[in-house]
Design an enzyme around this catalytic site. Sequence first.
Site, PDB file in Angstrom:
ATOM      1  N   GLU A  94      89.361  71.668  61.249  1.00  9.65           N
ATOM      2  CA  GLU A  94      89.360  73.204  61.828  1.00  9.65           C
ATOM      3  C   GLU A  94      90.677  73.735  60.923  1.00  9.65           C
ATOM      4  O   GLU A  94      90.597  75.065  61.332  1.00  9.65           O
ATOM      5  CB  GLU A  94      89.832  72.740  63.343  1.00  9.65           C
ATOM      6  CG  GLU A  94      88.829  71.874  64.326  1.00  9.65           C
ATOM      7  CD  GLU A  94      88.366  70.707  63.928  1.00  9.65           C
ATOM      8  OE1 GLU A  94      89.340  70.152  63.509  1.00  9.65           O
ATOM      9  OE2 GLU A  94      87.331  70.292  64.099  1.00  9.65           O
TER      10      GLU A  94
ATOM     11  N   ASP B 114      85.451  65.354  59.258  1.00 10.09           N
ATOM     12  CA  ASP B 114      86.013  65.424  60.615  1.00 10.09           C
ATOM     13  C   ASP B 114      87.510  66.202  60.456  1.00 10.09           C
ATOM     14  O   ASP B 114      87.765  66.455  59.269  1.00 10.09           O
ATOM     15  CB  ASP B 114      86.278  63.996  61.219  1.00 10.09           C
ATOM     16  CG  ASP B 114      86.636  63.906  62.570  1.00 10.09           C
ATOM     17  OD1 ASP B 114      86.303  64.898  63.418  1.00 10.09           O
ATOM     18  OD2 ASP B 114      87.122  62.973  63.040  1.00 10.09           O
TER      19      ASP B 114
END
Length: 724
Positions: free
Chosen positions: A500, A497
């Site tokens: 990015e 998770d």
Amino acid sequence: MLKETRSKLYCTGGVVLVLLLCVVVALIVNFSLDKPLTPTWSQSSAMVACVPRGGTVKQCEELGCIWRPISDDSPNCWFPEDSSQNGYGYEIKGDIQPTPIGKTMVLSRIPTTPLAYPESTPVEEVRLEVEYHDVNRLRLKFTDSKQARYEVSQHALDIRAPSTPPAADDMLYEVIYITQPQFGVKVIRKDTNATIFDTALPGFTFTDQYLQLTTRLNSSHVYGFGEHNHGRYKHDMNWRRWPIFSRGTGPKAEPLNLYGHQPFYMNIEKSGKANGVLLKNSNAMDIVLQPDPYPAISYQVIGGVLDFYIFLGPSPENVVEQYNMAIGYPVMPPYWSLGFQLCKWGYNGTAHVRDVLRRQREANIPQDVQYVDIDYTYEKLTFTYNRDGFRDLPKLVQELHDMGQKLILILDPGIGTDENVTSRAPPNNSYPALNDGVRQDVFIKNPNKTGYLTAEVWPGKVYFPDYTKPETTEWWTRCIEDFYVNQKVQYDALWLDMNEPKSFKSGSLTGSCDKNQWNNPPYLPKIEDYDKGHLYEGTICMDAVQDNWGQETVHYNVHSLYGHTMAMASYGVLRKLQPSKRPLVLTRSTFSGTGKYAVHWLGDNTSEWPQLAWSIIGMLEFNIFGIPYVGADICGFWGDTTEELCTRWMQVGAFYPFSRNHNAQNYPRVDGFIEQDPAVFGEPFVTRARDVLNTRYRLLPYLYTLFHYAHTTGSTVVRPLLHE
Ligand SMILES: *[C@@H]1O[C@H](CO)[C@@H](O)[C@H](O)[C@H]1NC(C)=O
Ligand SMILES: *[C@@H]1O[C@H](CO)[C@@H](O)[C@H](O)[C@H]1NC(C)=O
Ligand SMILES: *[C@@H]1O[C@H](CO)[C@@H](O)[C@H](O)[C@H]1NC(C)=O
Ligand SMILES: *[C@@H]1O[C@H](CO)[C@@H](O)[C@H](O)[C@H]1NC(C)=O
Ligand SMILES: *[C@@H]1O[C@H](CO)[C@@H](O)[C@H](O)[C@H]1NC(C)=O
Ligand SMILES: *[C@@H]1O[C@H](CO)[C@@H](O)[C@H](O)[C@H]1NC(C)=O
Ligand SMILES: CC(=O)N[C@H]1CO[C@H](CO)[C@@H](O)[C@@H]1O
């Protein structure tokens, strides 16, 4: 009470059929008429931006271009169509030279071509390399003739060129070169004469930080590009602009960039034949779509090279197969991972998890996988578990295994550095992940390379591992092994998770970065928060330094590879740790080719009806991106779901390739959003959920077979009718 008028979204016909039905529903829901916004001067071809976006009348006139605003999102200033003797763009210099597998040529800039961004230096000589890779695949690569620019490393994505070209007679395509009034290249499908890729337009631009290329299409039937929340599967071509750049943000109605970077589209030609085009490029970009009668796509990219791979199908499935063959066939998921999965952020301990497991069993809800979210960690430190509610986490895993169930663990990349916390981390009041990481020098460096860039995520201050550095994979392996072997948390798969990478403080701890060409490039694509004037919102400084496999570069270039490289490293560790098992790595951020290592969920959505429809489109798109194992959080992530929404979502989600019900805690509220596991609702919910999940379980051999084909031939697992 549930409204009985809504038809069941499933039937017994088989997964493909079921999903097609869903697609039809979604397309009806989102049906809207195309009313092309026509430009106000009579043009006879696609138009090309002279100023990428915005600009003023004065600036436009000074450039010698035409000011014609069309829509809020479209460019306003255009290259004139009838270029006199001088074209706008580049012209061929010297001869077209043969190479072992194609052609190469040098293009030189037509000096009178206006330049919207004088601060971005034009590349005077561009080299075009044309490679014939197969009868149905070719590559067009525009680079600078010194070949000194950043390119996506082969370590991240290795698309092999053959040593000999296919036989010319067998090739489905022909490539022709246009020299007047400016250079252009056209790819023609031989059997229909359709021109499928065509850059013979004014305005090809190649500067250090702004590259622009427009290609005409044979039709306006365009699918793909990601990651976004697309309200419809077939693109609205009315001057829509879609930014691409990895961003840790949830699905929204607006045309904003989400977690992954997927510059791939498919076009269905007038004849019904399909072609697909990948732009192999990891820099931030805008994609601008133009409507009939001159359908076209403009790429506005702020770095790298323009490296196109074109796949000629001819069927849509063939296109996906050929694309997957190039970027790597999708991983074969373990059979158990096709079962129903349950997760919630906000379990306060193993007792809570056991309660949830028990009530599913008592309600006869089939469940193969249980997750634990960041709650299990000690103060959010990756590779620790807390000795409060989760002190017997290893025992919970063992119990799950005894019942034939699996446990998936969340893992965030940010390594906490707050000494007050790390010095108390269990079991030994130390934090080896950080100490070893520093010793091995594995973290992303600050711009002047005097230390590591500090960002902020769940554990507070963090360093981000630089997965483009080989030593980082070694360190990552030791961390994962330590957690599995020494700390005895014998999880079955990993869930990545915040990769990015996401930072709560934009840029660095100070919430900002130096003002320079990387953080504030001359052209800023219309990414989320572009109006702040920088590229680093929600992530780290773009001038931070990464190894890039020995070809050191700024984060600016490799930002969108972060999740991809983390997934590659994690996949490798699991292979090593459990050599007899198929690794499963679930990642939020993806790039072209991630499907070879990992699978994907559609991110932090909300418990709202439109999100249910959008999830079907997202699922179809990731099937053409080569990540067929995909699904959205069933019943929605943020917010309190309702019984009716959750019922319908269970009924759709039972046919997602990845079927997981997951929901958020109500951060920062402590009491949390209502629980939404199937058993918690009681009857009649439970019967409905069990029925539809049993239908899924009956179809599992079929679903598994579809994955086998995906893994061995690159075909899709879920596909819209147009593929049939
Ligand atoms: C394509 O063009 C060639 C050359 O102009 C012509 O001979 C051929 O008949 C055309 N084929 C089709 C399908 O239109
Ligand atoms: C698309 O290709 C067909 C041939 O399949 C051709 O007849 C048609 O004119 C082309 N359309 C455009 C817009 O290029
Ligand atoms: C978890 O929540 C339950 C219910 O509110 C409570 O009884 C229990 O003590 C909590 N456990 C921990 C470890 O905080
Ligand atoms: C360090 O941690 C202790 C114990 O959790 C806490 O009381 C203290 O306020 C923390 N100090 C800082 C500077 O965060
Ligand atoms: C913690 O320290 C003990 C004693 O030195 C050691 O045996 C053990 O392996 C350590 N545990 C971990 C997880 O490093
Ligand atoms: C290097 O950058 C860091 C922050 O990015 C700053 O704190 C430090 O003073 C800089 N050092 C030098 C020598 O410029
Ligand atoms: C976290 C996040 O971005 N959530 C979004 C989910 O989608 C809804 C719309 O349905 C948005 O309002 C939320 O912001």
